[in-house]
Design a protein around this motif. Sequence first.
Motif, mmCIF file in Angstrom:
data_model
loop_
_atom_site.group_PDB
_atom_site.id
_atom_site.type_symbol
_atom_site.label_atom_id
_atom_site.label_comp_id
_atom_site.label_asym_id
_atom_site.label_seq_id
_atom_site.Cartn_x
_atom_site.Cartn_y
_atom_site.Cartn_z
ATOM 1 N N TRP A 1 0.851 -1.190 0.000
ATOM 2 C CA TRP A 1 0.000 0.000 0.000
ATOM 3 C C TRP A 1 0.883 1.234 0.000
ATOM 4 O O TRP A 1 1.848 1.315 0.732
ATOM 5 C CB TRP A 1 -0.873 -0.016 1.251
ATOM 6 C CG TRP A 1 -1.697 1.223 1.449
ATOM 7 C CD1 TRP A 1 -1.441 2.259 2.312
ATOM 8 C CD2 TRP A 1 -2.905 1.563 0.779
ATOM 9 N NE1 TRP A 1 -2.419 3.217 2.205
ATOM 10 C CE2 TRP A 1 -3.332 2.817 1.275
ATOM 11 C CE3 TRP A 1 -3.681 0.925 -0.196
ATOM 12 C CZ2 TRP A 1 -4.502 3.443 0.828
ATOM 13 C CZ3 TRP A 1 -4.840 1.545 -0.628
ATOM 14 C CH2 TRP A 1 -5.240 2.787 -0.113
ATOM 15 N N GLY B 1 -12.106 -2.691 -4.358
ATOM 16 C CA GLY B 1 -10.934 -3.147 -3.599
ATOM 17 C C GLY B 1 -10.312 -2.083 -2.714
ATOM 18 O O GLY B 1 -10.017 -2.323 -1.544
ATOM 19 N N LEU B 2 -10.101 -0.903 -3.288
ATOM 20 C CA LEU B 2 -9.466 0.167 -2.514
ATOM 21 C C LEU B 2 -10.372 0.627 -1.382
ATOM 22 O O LEU B 2 -9.934 0.829 -0.254
ATOM 23 C CB LEU B 2 -9.139 1.366 -3.420
ATOM 24 C CG LEU B 2 -8.091 1.144 -4.505
ATOM 25 C CD1 LEU B 2 -7.881 2.421 -5.305
ATOM 26 C CD2 LEU B 2 -6.778 0.685 -3.919
ATOM 27 N N ALA C 1 -10.642 -2.020 1.446
ATOM 28 C CA ALA C 1 -9.397 -2.094 2.222
ATOM 29 C C ALA C 1 -9.287 -0.885 3.150
ATOM 30 O O ALA C 1 -8.944 -1.027 4.329
ATOM 31 C CB ALA C 1 -8.194 -2.148 1.282
ATOM 32 N N HIS D 1 -5.393 -6.444 0.129
ATOM 33 C CA HIS D 1 -6.418 -6.402 -0.923
ATOM 34 C C HIS D 1 -7.058 -7.788 -1.005
ATOM 35 O O HIS D 1 -6.503 -8.755 -0.471
ATOM 36 C CB HIS D 1 -5.731 -6.059 -2.260
ATOM 37 C CG HIS D 1 -6.661 -5.762 -3.388
ATOM 38 N ND1 HIS D 1 -7.215 -6.750 -4.174
ATOM 39 C CD2 HIS D 1 -7.146 -4.587 -3.865
ATOM 40 C CE1 HIS D 1 -8.003 -6.185 -5.093
ATOM 41 N NE2 HIS D 1 -7.968 -4.881 -4.923
#
Lengths: 98, 458
Positions: B279, B415-416, B419, B435
């Motif tokens: 990340w 996904g982002l 997370a 992820h």
Amino acid sequence: MFRRLHDPSAPVRITIDGRSVAAAASDSVAAALLAAGVTTLRRTPVSGAPRGLYCGMGVCFECLVTIDGAPNQQACLTTVREGMAVETGGARPALSLP
Amino acid sequence: MSEPLRDLLIVGAGPAGMAAAIDASRAGLSVAVVDEGGGPGGQIYRGILDGPASVRGSLGADYAAGRPLAEAFMAAPVERLFRSSAVMIEQRQDGFAVALSGGGKARLVRVRMVLIAAGALERPFPIPGWTLPGVMTAGAAQTMLKASALVPEGPVVLAGTAPLLLLLAAQFARLGVKVEALLDTTPAGSWSGALRHLPDFLRGPYLAKGLSLLREARRSTRIIRGVTGIAAEGDGRLDAVRFTAARLERRIAARTLLLHQGVAPQLNLAMATGVAYRWSDERLAFEPRLETTGESSIPGLFLAGDCAGIAGAEAARLSGILAARAIAARLGRTAAPDATASLHAQALRGRRFIDAFYRPASNFRRPPDAVIVCRCEEVTAGEIRALARAGAPGPNQAKAMSRSGMGPCQGRLCGLTVAEIMAAELGASPDAVGHYRLRPPVKPMTLGEVAMLAEPEG
């Protein structure tokens, strides 16, 4: 919803839900749908909510339409063809069992 | 019937992929390039060769700059596989086997090396009503313009932050498209976060570009700054946009809402293949762990361009060349060193300022509970938070419990968000939370296509 800046120079005829429309030869099916004023492309399998074009580049899978009988085609990644039949609303193909 | 072993497969024909293909073929490698589009250019140069000439003059010099590259790519001695997706990469003894899917057919291509130049996608922008027909990304509208000379009809509202939005506003202005308002969500505190990167920005290529765009956009578009909340409203389709700015709530009628708050790397294929990633708090995205050559944690698998880390078209082009050189060297063909590496460093100068200045606000990345975060499976932010509180340690567990990430987009749009939401709820970093674990094929395939991939026994 979306308008053409000029008429297509080499128009291609397709049908959208049985209605005949002119598209430009280089149009994606998504572009042809937008130009024809069609904004609802399918209903979600979860709640039946209406969905339309979102990302325009093949990553969101919202623009799924039936093209020439084949379901779940990404309209934004498919180029129109003369005589193409596009159906919106989402189709569940019938499974033919022996 | 097995195919010959090629030297290199490049996934993506955007600036990085095209530049890599040209360079690698010059070094004498056998190269195949696969792209989902009907022609070269990726997203940034979409329609560069076959788009309508009528709009070309309005798209700007940066877009036009892609033409010579695309022409050189089409003339290069490489195999071009358009309208095809790379859906699976398997490691083999002599390299890789890559499954390509397109037009209802699938095939397996065997190569020594793979370069993924899959580019970027627009960051998710989860606001109430973002799933209504009529709400789309600014990039989608720009594609309609570039590839089909289509413009949105009123009322049109633009919303978000980051240069692409200003570029689109300027392009619309040039074409006489009326925009009701550009709702600028650039956070008020941006200057303080970005200031330390200012000197590099002033020395780099982005300043002049940015200022002239801003001037042009301001001249013709009503820009409302300090927007802290946005909601799309309508029954079955977009009717209006409600927004908050300076603690006042307002509502404008709208038929088209174009959202944009930056872009993030497209990593699904790389992640499904198992590359190590991490990340980036600076860029608020997952990025692959790469050597300076672009090689990932999987030997022989390289990444270049925006999918390696967002840096724009020129940096992408140069990183494609650098990766191609490294790949050629690996195959025994070393090229004489030139200025590419330093040009690449120069192209990166000023990115950190842009990343910091246009950093999307947290409430637009971690939306209120009622907002859908997984569009495909209609899972809300509240459901994800509840799962985290109930003990789900990350997106994979949330996926198992709620189906978020299980839809056809395979987490590309959620996904982002998931997370970040879970990380915030758990008091951890998105790096720790990770992820969704992805598996090939990274795009849906029919069983018929899978059957086509079967290799002969022995």
